[in-house]
Enzyme design. Structure first.
Site, short mmCIF file in Angstrom:
data_model
loop_
_atom_site.label_atom_id
_atom_site.label_comp_id
_atom_site.label_asym_id
_atom_site.label_seq_id
_atom_site.Cartn_x
_atom_site.Cartn_y
_atom_site.Cartn_z
N HIS A 150 0.68 -1.26 -0.04
CA HIS A 150 -0.10 0.08 -0.14
C HIS A 150 0.96 1.10 -0.10
CE1 HIS A 150 0.52 -1.15 4.27
NE2 HIS A 150 0.57 -0.02 4.44
N HIS B 264 0.54 5.27 1.29
CA HIS B 264 -0.25 6.30 1.73
C HIS B 264 0.09 7.46 1.23
CE1 HIS B 264 0.13 4.22 6.14
NE2 HIS B 264 1.10 3.54 5.30
P1 5GP Z 1 1.71 0.36 7.43
O1 5GP Z 1 1.59 -0.89 6.89
O2 5GP Z 1 2.32 1.44 6.10
O3 5GP Z 1 2.53 0.62 8.57
O4 5GP Z 1 0.42 1.37 7.69
C1 5GP Z 1 -1.00 0.77 7.54
C2 5GP Z 1 -1.95 1.67 7.50
O5 5GP Z 1 -3.28 1.03 7.73
C3 5GP Z 1 -2.03 2.53 8.86
O6 5GP Z 1 -1.89 3.88 8.37
C4 5GP Z 1 -3.21 2.16 9.52
O7 5GP Z 1 -3.75 3.36 10.14
C5 5GP Z 1 -4.31 1.52 8.39
N1 5GP Z 1 -5.17 0.53 8.79
C6 5GP Z 1 -5.00 -0.45 9.85
N2 5GP Z 1 -6.01 -0.92 9.71
C7 5GP Z 1 -7.02 -0.68 9.07
C8 5GP Z 1 -8.32 -1.04 8.64
O8 5GP Z 1 -8.86 -1.88 9.12
N3 5GP Z 1 -8.95 0.10 7.68
C9 5GP Z 1 -8.32 0.96 7.13
N4 5GP Z 1 -8.83 1.65 6.05
N5 5GP Z 1 -7.06 1.30 7.28
C10 5GP Z 1 -6.32 0.53 8.39
#
Ligand code: 5GP
Length: 141
Positions: free
Chosen positions: A105, A107
């Site tokens: 993903h 951001h």
């Molecule tokens: P990373 O893996 O890059 O650290 O971030 C994962 C991102 O996914 C975080 O910014 C977190 O807030 C977001 N996130 C975690 N769980 C969910 C979810 O259930 N739904 C959504 N829409 N975002 C999520």
């Protein structure tokens, strides 16, 4: 160390399968964009490819080639929607780099001069706020 295998029980795979809800912004055959539930700033959204990869390290270059134009499209829309001065794009690979969800993903975070970001994976936002912010972004697409 090699990149661990993709596991399809991650939260974004569940969103793609429709098993849990998300505030969606944009979808095409290869890509989905939706609001981050723990936004670091208003308008924080995520762009994911539909094909499974854990992160950038195991992604097919063709997948990246299809995803980046959508990141650009959403970045422009989020910047317009929030009258932002800039847009921050972030992408983390493996826990050591801050990755917490193991489906690739990107951001997309609108930034305003002089305003700090909230912490990564901080507090959950009210779904009504996410929906209102999503409406602004959709209108700018
Ligand atoms: P990373 O893996 O890059 O650290 O971030 C994962 C991102 O996914 C975080 O910014 C977190 O807030 C977001 N996130 C975690 N769980 C969910 C979810 O259930 N739904 C959504 N829409 N975002 C999520």
């Amino acid at each position: 160390m090699t990149t661990p295998a993709y596991e399809d029980d991650n939260i974004f795979a569940k969103i793609l399968r429709g098993e849990i809800p998300a505030v969606k912004l944009y979808e095409d055959d290869d890509t989905l964009a939706f609001m981050d539930v723990m936004p670091q700033a208003p308008g924080h959204l995520l762009v994911i490819p539909k094909s499974p990869s854990r992160n950038l390290l195991d992604a097919d270059p063709d997948t990246l080639a299809k995803t980046i134009p959508v990141v650009q499209k959403l970045a422009k829309a989020a910047k317009t929607a929030f009258g932002a001065d800039g847009v921050f794009i972030a992408q983390f690979n493996e826990p050591a780099a801050g990755q917490t969800v193991f489906h690739l993903h990107f951001h997309v975070i609108p930034r305003h001069d002089g305003q700090d970001l909230k912490p990564h994976t901080g507090g959950m936002e009210d779904v009504k706020v996410l929906q209102a912010n999503a409406e602004k972004i959709r209108a700018a697409l």
